[in-house]
Design a protein around this motif. Structure first.
Motif, PDB file in Angstrom:
ATOM      1  N   PHE B  33       1.269  -1.337   0.286  1.00  0.00           N
ATOM      2  CA  PHE B  33      -0.289   0.003  -0.067  1.00  0.00           C
ATOM      3  C   PHE B  33       0.857   1.856  -0.071  1.00  0.00           C
ATOM      4  O   PHE B  33       2.066   1.553   0.019  1.00  0.00           O
ATOM      5  CB  PHE B  33      -0.917   0.172   1.186  1.00  0.00           C
ATOM      6  CG  PHE B  33      -1.602  -0.984   1.601  1.00  0.00           C
ATOM      7  CD1 PHE B  33      -1.188  -2.096   2.227  1.00  0.00           C
ATOM      8  CD2 PHE B  33      -2.816  -1.336   1.301  1.00  0.00           C
ATOM      9  CE1 PHE B  33      -1.841  -3.896   2.909  1.00  0.00           C
ATOM     10  CE2 PHE B  33      -4.148  -2.812   1.480  1.00  0.00           C
ATOM     11  CZ  PHE B  33      -3.137  -3.688   1.911  1.00  0.00           C
ATOM     12  N   TYR B  35       0.268   5.388   1.117  1.00  0.00           N
ATOM     13  CA  TYR B  35      -0.281   6.365   1.846  1.00  0.00           C
ATOM     14  C   TYR B  35       0.307   7.616   2.115  1.00  0.00           C
ATOM     15  O   TYR B  35       1.958   7.951   1.575  1.00  0.00           O
ATOM     16  CB  TYR B  35      -0.707   5.907   3.321  1.00  0.00           C
ATOM     17  CG  TYR B  35      -1.764   4.568   3.212  1.00  0.00           C
ATOM     18  CD1 TYR B  35      -0.679   3.409   3.625  1.00  0.00           C
ATOM     19  CD2 TYR B  35      -3.210   5.340   3.480  1.00  0.00           C
ATOM     20  CE1 TYR B  35      -1.586   2.065   3.858  1.00  0.00           C
ATOM     21  CE2 TYR B  35      -3.601   3.698   3.956  1.00  0.00           C
ATOM     22  CZ  TYR B  35      -2.898   2.386   3.830  1.00  0.00           C
ATOM     23  OH  TYR B  35      -3.898   0.728   4.804  1.00  0.00           O
ATOM     24  N   GLN B  37      -0.101  10.880   4.648  1.00  0.00           N
ATOM     25  CA  GLN B  37      -0.580  11.264   5.721  1.00  0.00           C
ATOM     26  C   GLN B  37      -0.063  12.918   6.044  1.00  0.00           C
ATOM     27  O   GLN B  37       0.754  13.559   5.648  1.00  0.00           O
ATOM     28  CB  GLN B  37       0.193  10.708   6.594  1.00  0.00           C
ATOM     29  CG  GLN B  37       0.213  10.962   7.608  1.00  0.00           C
ATOM     30  CD  GLN B  37       0.579  10.179   8.980  1.00  0.00           C
ATOM     31  OE1 GLN B  37       1.556   9.728   9.091  1.00  0.00           O
ATOM     32  NE2 GLN B  37       0.030  10.575  10.461  1.00  0.00           N
ATOM     33  N   LEU B  41      -5.717  14.846   8.283  1.00  0.00           N
ATOM     34  CA  LEU B  41      -6.375  14.675   7.685  1.00  0.00           C
ATOM     35  C   LEU B  41      -6.473  12.750   7.384  1.00  0.00           C
ATOM     36  O   LEU B  41      -6.499  11.981   7.042  1.00  0.00           O
ATOM     37  CB  LEU B  41      -5.760  14.926   5.666  1.00  0.00           C
ATOM     38  CG  LEU B  41      -6.558  16.350   5.864  1.00  0.00           C
ATOM     39  CD1 LEU B  41      -6.187  16.461   4.330  1.00  0.00           C
ATOM     40  CD2 LEU B  41      -7.661  16.108   5.388  1.00  0.00           C
ATOM     41  N   GLY B  42      -5.376  12.512   8.903  1.00  0.00           N
ATOM     42  CA  GLY B  42      -5.074  10.836   8.531  1.00  0.00           C
ATOM     43  C   GLY B  42      -3.881   9.901   7.605  1.00  0.00           C
ATOM     44  O   GLY B  42      -3.528  10.899   6.907  1.00  0.00           O
ATOM     45  N   LEU B  43      -4.590   9.091   7.643  1.00  0.00           N
ATOM     46  CA  LEU B  43      -3.559   8.083   6.327  1.00  0.00           C
ATOM     47  C   LEU B  43      -4.859   8.207   5.107  1.00  0.00           C
ATOM     48  O   LEU B  43      -5.488   7.990   5.279  1.00  0.00           O
ATOM     49  CB  LEU B  43      -3.484   7.427   6.661  1.00  0.00           C
ATOM     50  CG  LEU B  43      -2.353   7.261   7.586  1.00  0.00           C
ATOM     51  CD1 LEU B  43      -2.050   5.414   8.677  1.00  0.00           C
ATOM     52  CD2 LEU B  43      -0.509   7.286   7.328  1.00  0.00           C
ATOM     53  N   LEU B  45      -5.022   6.254   1.620  1.00  0.00           N
ATOM     54  CA  LEU B  45      -5.214   5.779   0.260  1.00  0.00           C
ATOM     55  C   LEU B  45      -4.874   6.533  -0.719  1.00  0.00           C
ATOM     56  O   LEU B  45      -5.488   6.644  -1.553  1.00  0.00           O
ATOM     57  CB  LEU B  45      -5.753   4.233   0.135  1.00  0.00           C
ATOM     58  CG  LEU B  45      -5.187   2.988   0.134  1.00  0.00           C
ATOM     59  CD1 LEU B  45      -3.597   2.768  -0.008  1.00  0.00           C
ATOM     60  CD2 LEU B  45      -6.160   1.853  -0.494  1.00  0.00           C
ATOM     61  N   PHE B  48      -2.978   0.656  -3.818  1.00  0.00           N
ATOM     62  CA  PHE B  48      -2.081  -0.449  -3.355  1.00  0.00           C
ATOM     63  C   PHE B  48      -2.175  -1.944  -4.506  1.00  0.00           C
ATOM     64  O   PHE B  48      -3.325  -1.052  -5.951  1.00  0.00           O
ATOM     65  CB  PHE B  48      -3.644  -1.109  -2.119  1.00  0.00           C
ATOM     66  CG  PHE B  48      -4.552  -1.398  -2.364  1.00  0.00           C
ATOM     67  CD1 PHE B  48      -5.559  -0.917  -2.598  1.00  0.00           C
ATOM     68  CD2 PHE B  48      -4.938  -3.105  -2.470  1.00  0.00           C
ATOM     69  CE1 PHE B  48      -6.561  -0.855  -2.640  1.00  0.00           C
ATOM     70  CE2 PHE B  48      -5.684  -3.437  -3.077  1.00  0.00           C
ATOM     71  CZ  PHE B  48      -7.031  -2.078  -3.085  1.00  0.00           C
ATOM     72  N   ASP B  59      -8.110   5.955  -2.667  1.00  0.00           N
ATOM     73  CA  ASP B  59      -9.129   7.037  -2.757  1.00  0.00           C
ATOM     74  C   ASP B  59      -8.443   8.255  -2.943  1.00  0.00           C
ATOM     75  O   ASP B  59      -9.309   9.304  -3.698  1.00  0.00           O
ATOM     76  CB  ASP B  59      -9.181   7.532  -0.954  1.00  0.00           C
ATOM     77  CG  ASP B  59      -9.714   6.548   0.038  1.00  0.00           C
ATOM     78  OD1 ASP B  59      -9.484   6.334   1.294  1.00  0.00           O
ATOM     79  OD2 ASP B  59     -10.564   5.773  -0.554  1.00  0.00           O
ATOM     80  N   LEU B  90       3.568   7.146   2.755  1.00  0.00           N
ATOM     81  CA  LEU B  90       4.444   6.359   4.083  1.00  0.00           C
ATOM     82  C   LEU B  90       3.347   4.533   3.236  1.00  0.00           C
ATOM     83  O   LEU B  90       2.637   4.960   2.471  1.00  0.00           O
ATOM     84  CB  LEU B  90       3.314   5.840   5.681  1.00  0.00           C
ATOM     85  CG  LEU B  90       3.685   6.856   6.314  1.00  0.00           C
ATOM     86  CD1 LEU B  90       2.535   6.584   6.895  1.00  0.00           C
ATOM     87  CD2 LEU B  90       5.061   6.433   6.683  1.00  0.00           C
ATOM     88  N   PHE B 103       4.197  -1.076   8.328  1.00  0.00           N
ATOM     89  CA  PHE B 103       4.960   0.493   7.815  1.00  0.00           C
ATOM     90  C   PHE B 103       6.383   0.724   7.088  1.00  0.00           C
ATOM     91  O   PHE B 103       6.481   0.214   8.919  1.00  0.00           O
ATOM     92  CB  PHE B 103       3.897   1.887   8.305  1.00  0.00           C
ATOM     93  CG  PHE B 103       1.801   1.669   8.092  1.00  0.00           C
ATOM     94  CD1 PHE B 103       1.100   0.561   8.840  1.00  0.00           C
ATOM     95  CD2 PHE B 103       2.356   2.115   7.320  1.00  0.00           C
ATOM     96  CE1 PHE B 103       0.318   0.841   8.772  1.00  0.00           C
ATOM     97  CE2 PHE B 103       0.108   2.675   7.308  1.00  0.00           C
ATOM     98  CZ  PHE B 103      -0.207   2.255   8.136  1.00  0.00           C
ATOM     99  N   GLY B 104       6.397   1.213   6.622  1.00  0.00           N
ATOM    100  CA  GLY B 104       8.141   1.600   6.257  1.00  0.00           C
ATOM    101  C   GLY B 104       7.448   2.909   7.825  1.00  0.00           C
ATOM    102  O   GLY B 104       6.479   3.546   7.483  1.00  0.00           O
TER     103      GLY B 104
END
Lengths: 111, 112
Positions: B33, B35, B37, B41-43, B45, B48, B59, B90, B103-104
């Motif tokens: 995936f 993302y 950030q 607004l959070g994470l 996508l 993927f 999204d 991310l 996550f990386g």
């Protein structure tokens, strides 16, 4: 589309106080996950809840999944400075194979 | 120990440049995936992939493309970087789409 909302967006607490973050979905979730992201770090998986009404504990952290599987909460008892970070909930998206993350709750702890 | 690595921690690019962000995982996960950030607004996508050469839009795919030629590697491409793509990116991987994601460390991209 599906939305996952988290409240509050920010929370300042005094060390030793309790803290709760709430996660609400517009649709029923098959499961919900919680992640923690320390300042400057990346999200790290904490737990997954699957069953209606499920409650799981990890030391001072208590996770709940609502009976209708549309909401969840994370409660921290007696916060410590090591609890500082942003807590995210995430649930399966309506379409496609993906998770939808909430906006996160940033917890700040005053020593 | 599980590991997801990203090619850069910090990157500064100019508007209009083509930008490649690379992600490598060593867990033999099928799903990977990307993302972004942003504060408040959070994470979100971007894209993927559930298998080699397979991809699905998330999204916010506009302005991005991806490539997955090998199972362990998932690349995010900004064809022509713009200032509104300044963000933290991310990468994550998982055994299944709804399973625990690893996550990386993230790449903070600044487009000037």
């Amino acid at each position: 589309g599906q939305q996952v909302m988290q409240i509050p967006q920010y929370q300042h607490v005094q060390e030793g106080e309790d803290f709760t973050t709430y996660c609400n979905s517009s649709t029923t979730l098959s499961n919900i996950q919680w992640y923690k992201q320390r300042p400057g770090g990346h999200p790290v998986f904490l737990i997954q809840l699957v069953k209606s009404g499920e409650v799981k504990k990890q030391k001072r952290l208590t996770f709940q999944f609502g009976e209708a599987k549309k909401n969840s909460s994370l409660h921290i008892t007696a916060t410590q400075t090591t609890d500082v970070g942003t807590y995210f909930c995430a649930g399966p998206g309506v379409a496609g194979n993906m998770l939808t993350f909430g906006g996160g709750t940033r917890l700040m702890v005053k020593p | 120990d599980v590991k997801v690595t990203q090619s850069s921690r910090y990157l500064v690019k100019r508007t209009g440049e083509k930008v490649f962000l690379e992600c490598v995982q060593d867990m033999d996960h099928e799903n990977m995936f990307w993302y972004r950030q942003d504060p408040g607004l959070g994470l979100r996508l971007i894209y993927f992939s559930y298998d080699v050469k397979m991809k699905e839009k998330g999204d916010i795919p506009e302005g991005y493309s991806v490539s997955r030629e090998k199972k362990e590697r998932f690349s995010l491409i900004l064809e022509s970087a713009s200032t509104n793509q300044t963000s933290m990116y991310l990468c994550a991987s998982a055994t299944g789409a709804y399973n625990e994601q690893y996550f990386g460390p993230g790449t903070r991209l600044t487009v000037t």
